[in-house]
Design a protein around this motif. Sequence first.
Motif: not given
Lengths: 557, 179
Positions: B33-36, B74-80, B97-105
């Motif tokens: 049920t994770f909100r990724g 969709y601009d994920g940089s602002r997504c909450t 999805t269950n993706k949460y490691e989203l840090a990027t440059d």
Amino acid sequence: MNTIESVTQTLKSKFGDAVKATETPTGNRLVVDIDGAKVKDVSKEIMSLGARYMVSIGYDNISRDNTLGLIHTYAFDKEQFALMLRMSAPADNPVLDSITPDTPNAGWSEREYQDLLGFKFQGHPKPKKLVTADDWPDGIYPLRKDVPHNLVPPAAEDVAYQLDEAPPGTTTIPIGPFHSSLHEPNHWALYVDGETIKGCDYRGFMTHRGIEKLCQTQLSYNEIPFVAERICGICGSVHACCYAQAVEAATGLVIPKRAEFIRTIMLEIERLHSHLLWLGVAGHLIGFDTVFMQAWRVREQIMWFCEKLTGNRKTYGMIIIGGVRRDITPEIRSELETICKNLEKEITTIHKAVAGDTAIHKRTKGVGYISKEDTIKWSLVGPVARARGVDIDARKDHPYASYGEVKFDVPVVDSCDVWATVLVRILEMYEAIKIIRQCLQKMPEGPILLEVPEALPAFKHMVMMVEAPRGEATHYVITGEENRPERWRVRAPTYPNLQGVPSMLMDNQFADFPIILGSIDPCFSCTDRVAVVDVRTGRKSLVGKRELEELSRKYKK
Amino acid sequence: MWLTSKIKQVLLVLKPGVVTLKYPFVPRPVPDTFRGAPYWDHTKCVGCGGCANHCPARTIMVRDICQEIRVMMYDGSRCTYCGRCADVCPENAITMTNKYELATDDKYDITETMELFMLTCQRCGRCYEMETKNAIDRMDLRGYRYDNIEARTVIRKTTDQFEPKVFQETAQFKRPEKL
């Protein structure tokens, strides 16, 4: 015993024509419109009837009748109703009498509207800037409708907040804006004589995010719960729930029963993990890291459970207007029951290990004393008040969600010190578990979300109280036309409690400052939710901004 | 008193032992049920723009570049990651999805763009009629919509109310660098 009728009668007979109209939007809310000139006397009369001052709300009414509105709200806790005292002042000369000399807790609210709406309060004992930045230009009042939400006025150099004059014979010790004992930026100047605190001044509101202005101008009704949740990192559901309930009550929406129970469960889960977090932090502040590590270890299983239920560890996004977004499935329910069982065991272990520790007693007993009378005078709320023998709890006094249908006790301790706040919070955790269990049993089947009608009625006023882990959160909503509130005022529990801290600090040891401040479970970002840009602090700097910039450029290379 | 509570504390610490997770060396699984990061299924999306209108963080932009093509970004940089878009989607085209490691440059790593082929009404030649009451109009999508994708700003104006001035302003808008 006051009732809505008796209070109306008393006010009408005492003040005659000054009371222009009265209205009861719901069974437990009373709106009294008065002549602004009489506010001081009317407020004094209401307080003498045994009311507790909550918060004031200022709003811009210029486009309709060229006035600025002001509402003082009071709670009659034992009688279970709230009173909204509404008045207005002409926009070109908004002068009203200050009620702060009689109700000291109104001090911040009034200063806030001095900054944000341009009110002038006659007889205010400390009419200094509170919310806006020190270099915010005079004459721009950010909450007025003609000021755009993204206005960034030019900054001025070398303006600083003037701290209060230190009492003679004392030394000033600045703490903050960044300090290891503060979790968020705020500035304290402590006036000490040797090691003893003799007074203090506070300059906060450094984490303004302009949430109220943003929501009143940009967002729509059902987008605001997600912003409300971000007012506070810990009591997110509280603010979302309080806002949603205020809108529902103002517009007469009745949400499904099951949603009410799920909201109650969410609020109690939050209380559990917030108190465990606080217990850890409190232990850490007095240098007792065993409690810190263990309390946070116990807390982790609730966080994981929440991740499963709501999809996130925090900022659950569960509560919106009309109900909740996710249901509690049988599988989740049985897991919550197991967690309740584990938690009860673990909390008892911690409780036993902490309760007898003389080291903790020495650091907390008799520290941060404030008498019961002063607590009532300063309108303190939540565990801070209950640790001073004041039996107030919005869950019992103003039942919302499904708190009216479950049985629980409100722990009250009357040793008036930090130790009492520790005890109250530990005891409340047992009550929270009790409430969750009852809710799971009594929860009826049915829908969890109500279809919200397209247009909600405009210009309805409603104040709503929700007991957050830190105390009572109060939201005031005036519904508006463009699918968003006309005015939304948030008062987090730290807002009144922080105003009582100077009394708690008086004559205590300097080394106890962190735990005294920590004992109210302060949440500065909750308190600082209003204004528009960041504040340059009252630091007495030796380097100017330009030199600082040059210095940092030099070191960056 | 003092000694007994110290013994209790020692037991309290010893009993659970080490509980620290081995993350990031061992991945931490998340519940279903994770909100990724949200995922758009372009085969299901009908381009109604409901997600764009309900996004509290304004991360979804809609631009009609011509009668037939609607671009959604969709601009994920602002997504909450509130998951409101997935809630309101009538076609269940959005899943969390269950993706949460989203840090990027690079912000394009977390940007998603879809070009949707929109049908034209065979009867009137428009996408749909500009009434005031149908469901699509209530979603604030009268006519063609022209959000500023370059500046990643939702303007939420459609052809019947669109002003080039607003578009220009958002394109040139810069946050003041120096306060």
